[in-house]
Design an enzyme around this catalytic site. Structure first.
Site, PDB file in Angstrom:
ATOM      1  N   LEU A  33      -3.575 -20.869  15.903  1.00  0.00           N
ATOM      2  CA  LEU A  33      -4.965 -21.325  15.735  1.00  0.00           C
ATOM      3  C   LEU A  33      -5.934 -20.414  16.479  1.00  0.00           C
ATOM      4  CD1 LEU A  33      -4.571 -25.221  15.822  1.00  0.00           C
ATOM      5  CD2 LEU A  33      -4.601 -23.686  13.841  1.00  0.00           C
ATOM      6  N   ILE A  58       3.695 -16.485  17.515  1.00  0.00           N
ATOM      7  CA  ILE A  58       4.927 -15.854  17.009  1.00  0.00           C
ATOM      8  C   ILE A  58       5.581 -14.979  18.088  1.00  0.00           C
ATOM      9  CG2 ILE A  58       4.387 -15.900  14.535  1.00  0.00           C
ATOM     10  CD1 ILE A  58       3.635 -12.873  14.801  1.00  0.00           C
ATOM     11  N   ALA A  80       1.456 -14.780   9.810  1.00  0.00           N
ATOM     12  CA  ALA A  80       0.641 -14.698  11.026  1.00  0.00           C
ATOM     13  C   ALA A  80       0.241 -13.257  11.306  1.00  0.00           C
ATOM     14  CB  ALA A  80       1.428 -15.256  12.209  1.00  0.00           C
ATOM     15  N   ALA A  81      -1.050 -13.054  11.497  1.00  0.00           N
ATOM     16  CA  ALA A  81      -1.547 -11.705  11.789  1.00  0.00           C
ATOM     17  C   ALA A  81      -3.020 -11.787  12.154  1.00  0.00           C
ATOM     18  CB  ALA A  81      -1.385 -10.799  10.565  1.00  0.00           C
ATOM     19  N   THR A 132       0.280  -5.820   3.403  1.00  0.00           N
ATOM     20  CA  THR A 132      -0.926  -5.426   2.685  1.00  0.00           C
ATOM     21  C   THR A 132      -0.768  -4.057   2.023  1.00  0.00           C
ATOM     22  OG1 THR A 132      -3.202  -4.694   3.092  1.00  0.00           O
ATOM     23  CG2 THR A 132      -1.741  -4.613   4.963  1.00  0.00           C
ATOM     24  N   ASP A 133      -1.593  -3.806   1.011  1.00  0.00           N
ATOM     25  CA  ASP A 133      -1.605  -2.471   0.384  1.00  0.00           C
ATOM     26  C   ASP A 133      -2.268  -1.429   1.290  1.00  0.00           C
ATOM     27  OD1 ASP A 133      -4.250  -3.330   0.154  1.00  0.00           O
ATOM     28  OD2 ASP A 133      -4.395  -3.012  -2.018  1.00  0.00           O
ATOM     29  N   GLU A 134      -2.959  -1.916   2.348  1.00  0.00           N
ATOM     30  CA  GLU A 134      -3.708  -0.968   3.192  1.00  0.00           C
ATOM     31  C   GLU A 134      -2.783  -0.045   3.979  1.00  0.00           C
ATOM     32  OE1 GLU A 134      -7.201  -2.625   5.081  1.00  0.00           O
ATOM     33  OE2 GLU A 134      -7.290  -4.234   3.602  1.00  0.00           O
ATOM     34  N   TYR A 158      -6.101  -1.995  11.912  1.00  0.00           N
ATOM     35  CA  TYR A 158      -5.432  -3.098  11.208  1.00  0.00           C
ATOM     36  C   TYR A 158      -4.288  -2.571  10.346  1.00  0.00           C
ATOM     37  CZ  TYR A 158      -4.585  -6.340   7.322  1.00  0.00           C
ATOM     38  OH  TYR A 158      -3.984  -7.118   6.371  1.00  0.00           O
ATOM     39  N   ALA A 160      -2.728   0.253  10.450  1.00  0.00           N
ATOM     40  CA  ALA A 160      -1.656   0.879  11.240  1.00  0.00           C
ATOM     41  C   ALA A 160      -0.756  -0.185  11.860  1.00  0.00           C
ATOM     42  CB  ALA A 160      -2.262   1.770  12.327  1.00  0.00           C
ATOM     43  N   LYS A 162      -0.190  -3.200  10.692  1.00  0.00           N
ATOM     44  CA  LYS A 162       0.624  -3.808   9.628  1.00  0.00           C
ATOM     45  C   LYS A 162       1.737  -2.837   9.203  1.00  0.00           C
ATOM     46  CE  LYS A 162       0.269  -7.237   7.758  1.00  0.00           C
ATOM     47  NZ  LYS A 162       0.824  -8.594   8.069  1.00  0.00           N
ATOM     48  N   LYS A 197     -14.994 -12.057   5.465  1.00  0.00           N
ATOM     49  CA  LYS A 197     -14.543 -11.110   4.446  1.00  0.00           C
ATOM     50  C   LYS A 197     -15.575 -11.085   3.314  1.00  0.00           C
ATOM     51  CE  LYS A 197     -10.562 -10.622   6.664  1.00  0.00           C
ATOM     52  NZ  LYS A 197      -9.330 -11.334   6.439  1.00  0.00           N
ATOM     53  N   GLY A 292     -14.293   5.268   8.921  1.00  0.00           N
ATOM     54  CA  GLY A 292     -12.965   5.462   8.312  1.00  0.00           C
ATOM     55  C   GLY A 292     -12.734   4.619   7.077  1.00  0.00           C
TER      56      GLY A 292
HETATM   57  P1  NAD Z   1      -6.122 -14.983   8.260  1.00  0.00           P
HETATM   58  O1  NAD Z   1      -6.735 -14.149   9.322  1.00  0.00           O
HETATM   59  O2  NAD Z   1      -6.980 -15.848   7.411  1.00  0.00           O
HETATM   60  O3  NAD Z   1      -5.018 -15.955   8.915  1.00  0.00           O
HETATM   61  C1  NAD Z   1      -4.113 -15.540   9.901  1.00  0.00           C
HETATM   62  C2  NAD Z   1      -3.471 -16.789  10.505  1.00  0.00           C
HETATM   63  O4  NAD Z   1      -2.507 -16.359  11.487  1.00  0.00           O
HETATM   64  C3  NAD Z   1      -4.476 -17.700  11.231  1.00  0.00           C
HETATM   65  O5  NAD Z   1      -4.222 -19.047  10.902  1.00  0.00           O
HETATM   66  C4  NAD Z   1      -4.172 -17.435  12.711  1.00  0.00           C
HETATM   67  O6  NAD Z   1      -4.440 -18.560  13.541  1.00  0.00           O
HETATM   68  C5  NAD Z   1      -2.693 -17.112  12.671  1.00  0.00           C
HETATM   69  N1  NAD Z   1      -2.251 -16.286  13.801  1.00  0.00           N
HETATM   70  C6  NAD Z   1      -2.844 -15.170  14.293  1.00  0.00           C
HETATM   71  N2  NAD Z   1      -2.146 -14.690  15.334  1.00  0.00           N
HETATM   72  C7  NAD Z   1      -1.064 -15.502  15.486  1.00  0.00           C
HETATM   73  C8  NAD Z   1       0.040 -15.513  16.392  1.00  0.00           C
HETATM   74  N3  NAD Z   1       0.178 -14.585  17.339  1.00  0.00           N
HETATM   75  N4  NAD Z   1       0.975 -16.480  16.257  1.00  0.00           N
HETATM   76  C9  NAD Z   1       0.850 -17.446  15.302  1.00  0.00           C
HETATM   77  N5  NAD Z   1      -0.192 -17.492  14.425  1.00  0.00           N
HETATM   78  C10 NAD Z   1      -1.133 -16.528  14.523  1.00  0.00           C
HETATM   79  O7  NAD Z   1      -5.258 -13.969   7.391  1.00  0.00           O
HETATM   80  P2  NAD Z   1      -4.911 -14.027   5.829  1.00  0.00           P
HETATM   81  O8  NAD Z   1      -5.995 -13.362   5.079  1.00  0.00           O
HETATM   82  O9  NAD Z   1      -4.505 -15.399   5.478  1.00  0.00           O
HETATM   83  O10 NAD Z   1      -3.645 -13.053   5.802  1.00  0.00           O
HETATM   84  C11 NAD Z   1      -2.322 -13.554   5.964  1.00  0.00           C
HETATM   85  C12 NAD Z   1      -1.348 -12.391   5.904  1.00  0.00           C
HETATM   86  O11 NAD Z   1      -1.473 -11.727   4.661  1.00  0.00           O
HETATM   87  C13 NAD Z   1      -1.603 -11.330   6.973  1.00  0.00           C
HETATM   88  O12 NAD Z   1      -0.354 -10.866   7.441  1.00  0.00           O
HETATM   89  C14 NAD Z   1      -2.338 -10.224   6.235  1.00  0.00           C
HETATM   90  O13 NAD Z   1      -2.076  -8.959   6.814  1.00  0.00           O
HETATM   91  C15 NAD Z   1      -1.722 -10.343   4.859  1.00  0.00           C
HETATM   92  N6  NAD Z   1      -2.583  -9.904   3.724  1.00  0.00           N
HETATM   93  C16 NAD Z   1      -3.867 -10.346   3.620  1.00  0.00           C
HETATM   94  C17 NAD Z   1      -4.639  -9.963   2.525  1.00  0.00           C
HETATM   95  C18 NAD Z   1      -6.064 -10.465   2.323  1.00  0.00           C
HETATM   96  O14 NAD Z   1      -6.719 -10.044   1.372  1.00  0.00           O
HETATM   97  N7  NAD Z   1      -6.548 -11.399   3.140  1.00  0.00           N
HETATM   98  C19 NAD Z   1      -4.088  -9.125   1.551  1.00  0.00           C
HETATM   99  C20 NAD Z   1      -2.757  -8.704   1.697  1.00  0.00           C
HETATM  100  C21 NAD Z   1      -2.015  -9.108   2.788  1.00  0.00           C
HETATM  101  P1  TYD Z   2     -13.031  -6.974   3.401  1.00  0.00           P
HETATM  102  O1  TYD Z   2     -13.243  -8.271   2.706  1.00  0.00           O
HETATM  103  O2  TYD Z   2     -13.336  -6.888   4.872  1.00  0.00           O
HETATM  104  O3  TYD Z   2     -11.529  -6.511   3.103  1.00  0.00           O
HETATM  105  P2  TYD Z   2     -10.794  -5.076   3.396  1.00  0.00           P
HETATM  106  O4  TYD Z   2     -11.611  -4.286   4.342  1.00  0.00           O
HETATM  107  O5  TYD Z   2      -9.495  -5.530   3.990  1.00  0.00           O
HETATM  108  O6  TYD Z   2     -10.636  -4.426   2.045  1.00  0.00           O
HETATM  109  O7  TYD Z   2     -13.911  -5.884   2.666  1.00  0.00           O
HETATM  110  C1  TYD Z   2     -13.769  -5.626   1.277  1.00  0.00           C
HETATM  111  C2  TYD Z   2     -14.661  -4.449   0.939  1.00  0.00           C
HETATM  112  O8  TYD Z   2     -16.019  -4.858   1.094  1.00  0.00           O
HETATM  113  C3  TYD Z   2     -14.462  -3.263   1.868  1.00  0.00           C
HETATM  114  O9  TYD Z   2     -14.608  -2.066   1.108  1.00  0.00           O
HETATM  115  C4  TYD Z   2     -15.591  -3.396   2.874  1.00  0.00           C
HETATM  116  C5  TYD Z   2     -16.698  -4.028   2.058  1.00  0.00           C
HETATM  117  N1  TYD Z   2     -17.617  -4.909   2.791  1.00  0.00           N
HETATM  118  C6  TYD Z   2     -18.995  -4.755   2.636  1.00  0.00           C
HETATM  119  O10 TYD Z   2     -19.482  -3.864   1.897  1.00  0.00           O
HETATM  120  N2  TYD Z   2     -19.821  -5.588   3.311  1.00  0.00           N
HETATM  121  C7  TYD Z   2     -19.353  -6.560   4.152  1.00  0.00           C
HETATM  122  O11 TYD Z   2     -20.169  -7.292   4.777  1.00  0.00           O
HETATM  123  C8  TYD Z   2     -17.933  -6.733   4.287  1.00  0.00           C
HETATM  124  C9  TYD Z   2     -17.359  -7.794   5.187  1.00  0.00           C
HETATM  125  C10 TYD Z   2     -17.103  -5.884   3.572  1.00  0.00           C
END
Ligand code: NAD
Ligand code: TYD
Length: 351
Positions: A33, A58, A80-81, A132-134, A158, A160, A162, A197, A292
């Site tokens: 949390l 974790i 978790a991340a 992630t694809d990143e 981030y 790096a 992952k 986001k 970057g």
């Molecule tokens: P998020 O930030 O919304 O949620 C992360 C969750 O992990 C939160 O509930 C947080 O409390 C929990 N957490 C953080 N550190 C922790 C720890 N040390 N121990 C236990 N719990 C912990 O993230 P998300 O967008 O739901 O992403 C989930 C996973 O999917 C991540 O690993 C992320 O890298 C991956 N991912 C995300 C996206 C995206 O578009 N959001 C895309 C591809 C992969």
């Molecule tokens: P984001 O949702 O942070 O995801 P990620 O960086 O993991 O792809 O951002 C998506 C795209 O939108 C990214 O190219 C950065 C851009 N962005 C903006 O242009 N304005 C914003 O306020 C935010 C948060 C992201």
């Protein structure tokens, strides 16, 4: 039963919704949390006997050993991340702590548990790591989409962190035989997305009459996937993915950020027109670019499609409209997240 880590976040909570809509197999959600963890995402399951929540890290091996022994899961799925690129630029330390060290401690705890199982138990067990694809870096406009064999070239702290976690997971399979699966997914969007986001931020800023910040020229491309499609893909990989393999997951929806923001504005113009009758696009504001900033991500999802028969059910158009409607229909969730009230409740409840 299965253990999910990070299940109070955006993707983890959507995964739990999807899992419990398809199966009665119980889920234990272990989540620290952080600011990104919101138990309101899972309020529907508060008194559902199939769902259990434990607040924890974790990286806490003692806690993990106890939970694993007590619940004897057949799988652990690691969501978790720390997940936000901009936060990783301002403060990378937490990203190394959770994404790298945390994954290491989790792997070691799971390995200890797995080694204590009978041979059939060991064979059936899975550790699925959500990534992630990143990790693959950035693409030029005409490059082919990322496939599972692309080299890792992460560009943000981030990405790096992952990439490092993905390498650890791989090594725990090759060295110790731990039955792992890794998924590398493109950008997700949908309900319960924390408004830091791009997509939820733009929806909520638009409704609040605030500027819609577009980094640089807004021509950066992301490959968007509706979060429930991601959850379904993870379930397919867990069921039938080949141990030790990685699977790319993506929506075949490459969009420039500017186009994404304009489309959100059009949905809002239709569903909740501005009081002054002007278009929401008037609120778009170009701001300084992210350092970057990766120019383009795109996923080649042909492996998961050919091997496991998965393909996305939502198009970007249908998924984005659903998402905009969800934010309009859930003002209490929005209010608690934007005011920070969900945090006060967490502190009161969990100290
Ligand atoms: P998020 O930030 O919304 O949620 C992360 C969750 O992990 C939160 O509930 C947080 O409390 C929990 N957490 C953080 N550190 C922790 C720890 N040390 N121990 C236990 N719990 C912990 O993230 P998300 O967008 O739901 O992403 C989930 C996973 O999917 C991540 O690993 C992320 O890298 C991956 N991912 C995300 C996206 C995206 O578009 N959001 C895309 C591809 C992969
Ligand atoms: P984001 O949702 O942070 O995801 P990620 O960086 O993991 O792809 O951002 C998506 C795209 O939108 C990214 O190219 C950065 C851009 N962005 C903006 O242009 N304005 C914003 O306020 C935010 C948060 C992201």
């Amino acid at each position: 039963m299965i253990i999910v880590t990070g299940g109070a976040g955006f993707i983890g909570s959507n995964f739990i919704h999807t899992w419990l809509s398809l199966s009665d197999e119980p889920v234990l959600n272990l989540d620290k949390l952080t600011y990104a963890g919101n138990l309101e995402n899972l309020s529907k399951f508060q008194s559902d006997s199939r769902y259990h929540f434990v607040r924890g890290d974790i990286g806490d091996r003692e806690l993990l050993a106890r939970l694993l022994q007590e619940h004897q899961p057949r799988a652990v799925i690691n969501f978790a991340a720390e997940s936000h690129v901009d936060r990783s630029i301002h403060g990378p330390g937490e990203f190394i702590e959770t994404n790298v060290n945390g994954t290491f401690h989790l792997l070691e705890s799971v390995r200890g548990f797995w080694q204590s199982l009978s041979v059939p138990g060991q064979t059936a067990f899975r550790f699925l790591h959500v990534s992630t694809d990143e990790v693959y870096g950035t693409l030029a406009p005409n490059d082919p989409a990322f496939s599972e064999t692309n080299p890792f070239e992460p560009n943000s702290p981030y990405a790096a962190s992952k990439a490092a976690s993905d390498h650890l997971v791989r090594a725990w399979h090759h060295t110790y035989g731990l039955p792992v699966l890794t998924t590398n997914c493109s950008n997700n969007y949908g309900p319960y997305h924390f408004p830091e986001k791009l997509i939820p931020l733009v929806i909520l800023n638009a409704l609040a009459g605030k500027p819609l910040p577009i980094y640089g020229d807004g021509q950066q491309i992301r490959d968007w996937l509706y979060v429930e499609d991601h959850a379904r893909a993870i379930i397919r990989v867990l069921q039938d993915g080949r141990v030790g393999e990685t699977y790319n997951i993506g929506g075949h929806n490459e969009k420039a950020n500017l186009e994404v923001v304009k489309t959100i504005c059009q949905h809002l113009d239709a569903l909740r027109p501005r009081a002054d009758g002007k278009p929401y696009a008037d609120q778009m504001t170009f701001v300084k670019d992210r350092p970057g900033h990766d120019r383009r991500y795109a996923i080649d999802a042909s492996k998961i499609s050919a091997e496991l028969g998965w393909s996305p059910e939502e198009t970007f158009e249908s998924g984005l409209e659903k998402t905009v409607r969800w934010y309009l229909q859930n003002p209490a969730w929005v209010q608690n997240v934007t005011s920070g009230d969900y945090r006060q409740w967490v502190e009161k409840q969990y100290g």
